[in-house]
Design an enzyme around this catalytic site. Sequence first.
Site, PDB file in Angstrom:
ATOM      1  N   ARG A  95      31.797  82.969  -2.002  1.00 13.85           N
ATOM      2  CA  ARG A  95      32.331  83.609  -3.214  1.00 13.85           C
ATOM      3  C   ARG A  95      31.537  84.871  -3.500  1.00 13.85           C
ATOM      4  NH1 ARG A  95      36.122  80.792  -5.587  1.00 13.85           N
ATOM      5  NH2 ARG A  95      36.242  78.559  -5.162  1.00 13.85           N
ATOM      6  N   HIS A 154      38.789  81.713   9.153  1.00 17.23           N
ATOM      7  CA  HIS A 154      38.391  80.394   8.655  1.00 17.23           C
ATOM      8  C   HIS A 154      37.682  79.470   9.638  1.00 17.23           C
ATOM      9  CE1 HIS A 154      40.526  81.405   5.045  1.00 17.23           C
ATOM     10  NE2 HIS A 154      41.619  81.661   5.741  1.00 17.23           N
ATOM     11  N   ARG A 172      40.258  83.683  12.852  1.00 16.40           N
ATOM     12  CA  ARG A 172      39.229  84.693  12.565  1.00 16.40           C
ATOM     13  C   ARG A 172      38.644  84.496  11.170  1.00 16.40           C
ATOM     14  NH1 ARG A 172      39.404  89.201   9.672  1.00 16.40           N
ATOM     15  NH2 ARG A 172      41.678  89.200   9.591  1.00 16.40           N
ATOM     16  N   LYS A 178      49.351  74.925  -3.247  1.00 21.99           N
ATOM     17  CA  LYS A 178      48.705  75.034  -4.564  1.00 21.99           C
ATOM     18  C   LYS A 178      48.742  76.464  -5.092  1.00 21.99           C
ATOM     19  CE  LYS A 178      46.791  70.846  -5.022  1.00 21.99           C
ATOM     20  NZ  LYS A 178      47.322  69.937  -6.005  1.00 21.99           N
ATOM     21  N   HIS A 219      47.572  79.789   7.181  1.00 21.62           N
ATOM     22  CA  HIS A 219      47.041  80.198   5.872  1.00 21.62           C
ATOM     23  C   HIS A 219      46.208  79.063   5.283  1.00 21.62           C
ATOM     24  CE1 HIS A 219      46.821  81.878   1.839  1.00 21.62           C
ATOM     25  NE2 HIS A 219      47.320  80.761   1.373  1.00 21.62           N
ATOM     26  N   LYS A 256      36.302  90.903   0.306  1.00 20.70           N
ATOM     27  CA  LYS A 256      37.196  89.778   0.041  1.00 20.70           C
ATOM     28  C   LYS A 256      36.481  88.866  -0.953  1.00 20.70           C
ATOM     29  CE  LYS A 256      39.988  86.185   2.162  1.00 20.70           C
ATOM     30  NZ  LYS A 256      40.364  85.479   3.399  1.00 20.70           N
ATOM     31  N   ARG A 257      37.172  88.480  -2.029  1.00 21.72           N
ATOM     32  CA  ARG A 257      36.524  87.745  -3.117  1.00 21.72           C
ATOM     33  C   ARG A 257      36.123  86.319  -2.746  1.00 21.72           C
ATOM     34  NH1 ARG A 257      38.176  86.821  -7.961  1.00 21.72           N
ATOM     35  NH2 ARG A 257      40.267  86.195  -7.405  1.00 21.72           N
ATOM     36  N   VAL A 258      37.000  85.607  -2.056  1.00 18.62           N
ATOM     37  CA  VAL A 258      36.751  84.198  -1.748  1.00 18.62           C
ATOM     38  C   VAL A 258      37.220  83.906  -0.326  1.00 18.62           C
ATOM     39  CG1 VAL A 258      37.308  81.810  -2.383  1.00 18.62           C
ATOM     40  CG2 VAL A 258      37.125  83.537  -4.165  1.00 18.62           C
ATOM     41  N   THR A 277      36.888  80.530   2.838  1.00 16.50           N
ATOM     42  CA  THR A 277      36.349  79.234   3.249  1.00 16.50           C
ATOM     43  C   THR A 277      36.288  79.163   4.766  1.00 16.50           C
ATOM     44  OG1 THR A 277      37.267  78.172   1.284  1.00 16.50           O
ATOM     45  CG2 THR A 277      36.683  76.729   3.120  1.00 16.50           C
TER      46      THR A 277
END
Length: 150
Positions: free
Chosen positions: A111, A37, A35, A91, A145, A66-68, A70
């Site tokens: 973003r 990505h 959902r 990371k 994730h 949501k801030r960020v 992809t």
Amino acid sequence: MGLEKSFILFSLLVLVLGWVQPSLGRKPSVQDFKRQHMDPDSPPNSRPTYCNQMMKRRGMTKGSCKRVNTFLHESWATVKAICSQRQMTCKTSSRNNCHKSSSTLHITDCRLKGSSKYPNCDYTTTNSQKHIIIACEGNPLVPVHFDASV
């Protein structure tokens, strides 16, 4: 009598916590990953409204922005195959269940603009081709994730 009431109340509390806790500590799922990505049917495009539309459509602007995020413009089979790559440390956390794509993928980064405030979430849209790092879980391993793009 007082001890009996205490036992009943304690039992009730344990039942309620057992019912509520799974939703509080819910693990990420493959459905959440898809959902948030996956967008295999849309080629990367430079429409400035892409992120605004997709973030809203996928439920990432409910209650807050949501801030960020992809989006991946690849098939599910391509993304899932990354889980068979060598395992590595993530990371963005110290977890060791991440895997890096061996080739670059078509992605769109969304973003939140600095001046944007809920409920008017406004995003910048950036398309690129990058390697991605995803966390995988389960047997067989599946993406749960999105960790980073590099």
